[in-house]
Design a protein around this motif. Structure first.
Motif, PDB file in Angstrom:
ATOM      1  N   GLY A 203       0.664  -1.112   0.037  1.00  0.00           N
ATOM      2  CA  GLY A 203      -0.047   0.096   0.131  1.00  0.00           C
ATOM      3  C   GLY A 203       0.914   1.130   0.032  1.00  0.00           C
ATOM      4  N   TRP A 204       1.936   1.199   0.832  1.00  0.00           N
ATOM      5  CA  TRP A 204       2.643   2.441   0.809  1.00  0.00           C
ATOM      6  C   TRP A 204       3.636   2.667  -0.561  1.00  0.00           C
ATOM      7  CZ3 TRP A 204       7.951   1.900   0.001  1.00  0.00           C
ATOM      8  CH2 TRP A 204       8.502   0.594  -0.025  1.00  0.00           C
ATOM      9  N   PHE A 205       3.657   1.668  -1.373  1.00  0.00           N
ATOM     10  CA  PHE A 205       4.397   1.930  -2.608  1.00  0.00           C
ATOM     11  C   PHE A 205       3.369   2.269  -3.738  1.00  0.00           C
ATOM     12  CE2 PHE A 205       6.841   0.423  -6.186  1.00  0.00           C
ATOM     13  CZ  PHE A 205       8.055   0.810  -5.920  1.00  0.00           C
ATOM     14  N   GLN A 206       2.078   1.881  -3.478  1.00  0.00           N
ATOM     15  CA  GLN A 206       1.210   2.143  -4.824  1.00  0.00           C
ATOM     16  C   GLN A 206       1.352   3.617  -5.387  1.00  0.00           C
ATOM     17  OE1 GLN A 206      -2.584   0.735  -3.935  1.00  0.00           O
ATOM     18  NE2 GLN A 206      -1.856  -1.514  -3.581  1.00  0.00           N
TER      19      GLN A 206
END
Length: 261
Positions: A203-206
């Motif tokens: 999620g943090w990379f999306q």
């Protein structure tokens, strides 16, 4: 018309010069071309079955269809590094300073580099596309209009990245620095939706993968070639291309008009 004719003539001369350089020294283009080809073969034959299961496909052929649009755009990012190196070489060797003193149209020097790089990018895309077809890529659902739109997107994307690469070359003190500064043009596709769907990423990379120029261009090209949904990605891809073209053009021409470093 009295200014247009000399500008076109000088631009054609500079284009011939750059194409002759590419023909006489093909090692740079071939080295840059090997990166997308090797990644294509690696991900298809080593990771293909596993990655296909990850995207909900049945076998390796499903992953080939998913992968190829991203590889084609990565090919452009890889090829235009040659433009940055070529411009930096001209700057460091003094030929640009010599051109400034000659009775030629000033813009023709940059136009020659840009048009030459776009033509090389298109040729590289055709070669990588031929490799993709040879290993099983098929686009049976695309209409002639969709193929034309896909080609137009590739050319527009090549133009945008080339202007950015030319700006990097103008700002670099030598060819090695230009090559290093242009490396994000290869790295950005690796953190896009080229190899795996954004939903499958942490999620943090999306947001990193989503809010960058390669992802909307890849999704648009994928939709045109495979018949999947494009949504708002088409407008985003065109907007990114126009913004990068304008930025690269201002950067390049501004550095060129400021005179020698």
């Amino acid at each position: 018309m009295s200014t247009l004719a000399p500008a076109l003539r000088d631009s054609a001369t500079m284009l011939r010069r750059n194409l002759l350089h590419a023909r006489r020294y093909p090692s740079l283009t071939l080295n840059l071309l090997m990166t997308p080809v090797m990644l294509l073969l690696l991900f298809v034959y080593i990771f293909g079955n596993t990655m296909s299961a990850g995207i909900g496909g049945g076998d390796r052929s499903d992953y080939i269809a998913y992968l190829v649009p991203g590889i084609l755009l990565m090919t452009i990012g890889s090829t235009v590094i040659g433009a940055a190196v070529s411009v930096a070489t001209d700057m460091s060797e003094g030929i640009i300073a010599r051109f400034r003193t000659m009775a030629i149209h000033r813009g023709s020097v940059l136009v020659g580099h840009v048009v030459g790089s776009v033509l090389q990018s298109v040729a590289s895309v055709v070669l990588v596309g031929a490799v993709a077809v040879a290993i099983g890529f098929r686009s049976t659902d695309a209409t002639a209009l969709e193929w034309l739109a896909a080609f137009g997107l590739l050319v527009l994307f090549a133009l945008a990245l080339t202007w950015i690469a030319v700006g990097m070359g103008m700002a670099s003190p030598n060819a090695e620095a230009a090559s290093n500064s242009a490396m994000p043009l290869i790295l950005l596709p690796l953190i896009s939706s080229a190899f795996t769907p954004i939903d499958a990423m942490p999620g943090w990379f999306q947001p990193i993968a989503e809010y960058q120029p390669f992802t909307p261009a890849i999704e648009t090209l994928r939709g045109l070639l495979l018949g999947t949904g494009i949504g708002h990605n088409g407008w985003l891809a065109v907007a990114w291309c126009l913004a990068l073209t304008a930025l690269g053009y201002r950067w390049s021409t501004g550095a060129f008009n400021r005179g020698p470093k």
